[in-house]
Write a protein that holds these residues in place. Structure first.
Motif, mmCIF file in Angstrom:
data_model
loop_
_atom_site.group_PDB
_atom_site.id
_atom_site.type_symbol
_atom_site.label_atom_id
_atom_site.label_comp_id
_atom_site.label_asym_id
_atom_site.label_seq_id
_atom_site.Cartn_x
_atom_site.Cartn_y
_atom_site.Cartn_z
ATOM 1 N N PHE A 38 0.846 -1.194 0.000
ATOM 2 C CA PHE A 38 0.000 0.000 0.000
ATOM 3 C C PHE A 38 0.882 1.246 0.000
ATOM 4 C CE2 PHE A 38 -2.883 -3.210 1.353
ATOM 5 C CZ PHE A 38 -4.150 -2.785 0.988
ATOM 6 N N PHE A 39 0.502 2.215 -0.827
ATOM 7 C CA PHE A 39 1.251 3.460 -0.946
ATOM 8 C C PHE A 39 0.435 4.620 -0.398
ATOM 9 C CE2 PHE A 39 2.774 0.579 -4.192
ATOM 10 C CZ PHE A 39 4.139 0.639 -4.001
ATOM 11 N N ASN A 40 1.130 5.625 0.072
ATOM 12 C CA ASN A 40 0.472 6.849 0.500
ATOM 13 C C ASN A 40 -0.176 7.484 -0.726
ATOM 14 O OD1 ASN A 40 1.407 6.909 3.293
ATOM 15 N ND2 ASN A 40 3.430 7.216 2.401
ATOM 16 N N CYS A 41 -1.421 7.912 -0.574
ATOM 17 C CA CYS A 41 -2.108 8.615 -1.667
ATOM 18 C C CYS A 41 -3.188 9.504 -1.060
ATOM 19 C CB CYS A 41 -2.667 7.652 -2.699
ATOM 20 S SG CYS A 41 -4.038 6.644 -2.164
ATOM 21 N N SER A 42 -3.602 10.500 -1.818
ATOM 22 C CA SER A 42 -4.546 11.485 -1.270
ATOM 23 C C SER A 42 -6.010 11.083 -1.427
ATOM 24 C CB SER A 42 -4.309 12.847 -1.930
ATOM 25 O OG SER A 42 -4.442 12.735 -3.336
ATOM 26 N N ASN A 43 -6.324 10.183 -2.362
ATOM 27 C CA ASN A 43 -7.716 9.768 -2.580
ATOM 28 C C ASN A 43 -7.826 8.253 -2.570
ATOM 29 O OD1 ASN A 43 -8.756 12.407 -3.046
ATOM 30 N ND2 ASN A 43 -7.848 12.349 -5.085
ATOM 31 N N GLY A 44 -8.664 7.708 -1.710
ATOM 32 C CA GLY A 44 -8.871 6.270 -1.664
ATOM 33 C C GLY A 44 -7.614 5.526 -1.257
ATOM 34 N N ARG A 45 -7.415 4.367 -1.849
ATOM 35 C CA ARG A 45 -6.263 3.517 -1.549
ATOM 36 C C ARG A 45 -5.571 3.136 -2.858
ATOM 37 N NH1 ARG A 45 -6.891 1.517 3.768
ATOM 38 N NH2 ARG A 45 -9.016 1.760 4.524
ATOM 39 N N LEU A 85 7.658 -0.789 -11.007
ATOM 40 C CA LEU A 85 6.546 0.021 -10.517
ATOM 41 C C LEU A 85 6.645 0.219 -9.006
ATOM 42 C CD1 LEU A 85 4.083 1.531 -11.500
ATOM 43 C CD2 LEU A 85 2.773 -0.589 -11.340
ATOM 44 N N LYS A 86 7.022 -0.820 -8.284
ATOM 45 C CA LYS A 86 7.200 -0.708 -6.831
ATOM 46 C C LYS A 86 8.264 0.327 -6.493
ATOM 47 C CE LYS A 86 8.782 -3.219 -2.767
ATOM 48 N NZ LYS A 86 9.422 -4.440 -2.282
ATOM 49 N N GLU A 87 9.385 0.264 -7.172
ATOM 50 C CA GLU A 87 10.477 1.210 -6.935
ATOM 51 C C GLU A 87 10.040 2.644 -7.230
ATOM 52 O OE1 GLU A 87 14.641 2.041 -9.164
ATOM 53 O OE2 GLU A 87 14.308 -0.047 -8.553
ATOM 54 N N THR A 88 9.330 2.836 -8.328
ATOM 55 C CA THR A 88 8.860 4.167 -8.724
ATOM 56 C C THR A 88 7.862 4.722 -7.706
ATOM 57 O OG1 THR A 88 9.157 3.574 -11.043
ATOM 58 C CG2 THR A 88 7.746 5.471 -10.575
ATOM 59 N N LEU A 89 6.890 3.917 -7.327
ATOM 60 C CA LEU A 89 5.871 4.375 -6.382
ATOM 61 C C LEU A 89 6.447 4.575 -4.980
ATOM 62 C CD1 LEU A 89 2.877 2.231 -7.622
ATOM 63 C CD2 LEU A 89 3.057 4.734 -7.709
ATOM 64 N N THR A 90 7.378 3.735 -4.578
ATOM 65 C CA THR A 90 8.014 3.899 -3.274
ATOM 66 C C THR A 90 8.751 5.225 -3.211
ATOM 67 O OG1 THR A 90 8.231 1.516 -2.983
ATOM 68 C CG2 THR A 90 9.681 2.894 -1.665
ATOM 69 N N LYS A 91 9.482 5.541 -4.280
ATOM 70 C CA LYS A 91 10.249 6.793 -4.318
ATOM 71 C C LYS A 91 9.328 8.019 -4.354
ATOM 72 C CE LYS A 91 14.262 8.776 -6.585
ATOM 73 N NZ LYS A 91 15.088 8.854 -5.400
ATOM 74 N N SER A 92 8.242 7.947 -5.095
ATOM 75 C CA SER A 92 7.382 9.120 -5.253
ATOM 76 C C SER A 92 6.298 9.254 -4.182
ATOM 77 C CB SER A 92 6.739 9.128 -6.635
ATOM 78 O OG SER A 92 5.932 7.994 -6.810
ATOM 79 N N CYS A 93 5.779 8.140 -3.671
ATOM 80 C CA CYS A 93 4.647 8.203 -2.736
ATOM 81 C C CYS A 93 4.998 7.743 -1.320
ATOM 82 C CB CYS A 93 3.503 7.324 -3.235
ATOM 83 S SG CYS A 93 2.864 7.787 -4.846
#
Length: 175
Positions: A38-45, A85-93
């Protein structure tokens, strides 16, 4: 976004539910090991389901954190490169949390039945009644309630929120 009606319940043991689901679906389960990040995000999950080295699903969804049958809206993106995708989302979110489980999957009509052994939480039962684009929520709720009755699920077993919420609440209680 696609929609389904979901129900999640805490159960004592998966064996009884696997047997019942096999009878109702007239098939053996598909057994899947899943890791949901699960990644941090502003809307939903937003979660990345790691299936294997060359297959993953990025799933964005919104649903109320209430017990009982509830509507869930979701979008799934299949990826052949889940680690990138995991690496990208981990770095950005940033990662909010990880849920690992063994899932026993059945299909009863259009309803996806999941019997889950969740690391750190125990045994759970989920229903996802997949709705057609023009279908109202009420028919899905009715179908979910009928299946809950067949499986012997009562209101005391119903769970609010996601597995991640339960894991996070356990870790905050331990502090």
């Amino acid at each position: 976004m696609a929609q389904n009606v979901e129900v999640k319940a805490k159960i004592d043991s998966i064996d009884t539910f696997i047997k019942k689901a096999s009878q109702l679906s007239n098939q053996e389960s598909e057994t899947i090991s899943q890791e949901d990040i699960f990644f941090n995000c502003s809307n939903g999950r937003l979660k990345l389901r790691m299936i294997d080295e060359k297959k993953g699903q990025l799933i964005a969804y919104e649903r109320p954190d209430s017990s009982g049958p509830k509507i869930s809206s979701y979008k799934i993106y299949e990826t052949p490169a889940p680690h990138v995708l995991k690496e990208t989302l981990t770095k950005s979110c940033g990662i909010l949390g990880i849920v690992k489980k063994t899932r026993y999957f059945f299909l009863i009509g259009r309803t996806r039945v999941h019997i889950d052994q969740v690391d750190g939480l125990g045994a759970y039962f989920e229903l996802e009644v997949v709705l057609s684009a023009d279908e109202n929520e009420e028919s899905g709720v009715h179908e979910a309630e009928a299946l809950m009755e067949k499986f012997g699920i009562d209101e005391r077993q119903l769970v609010k929120g996601a597995y991640l919420d339960l894991l996070l609440s356990q870790s905050s209680e331990a502090v």
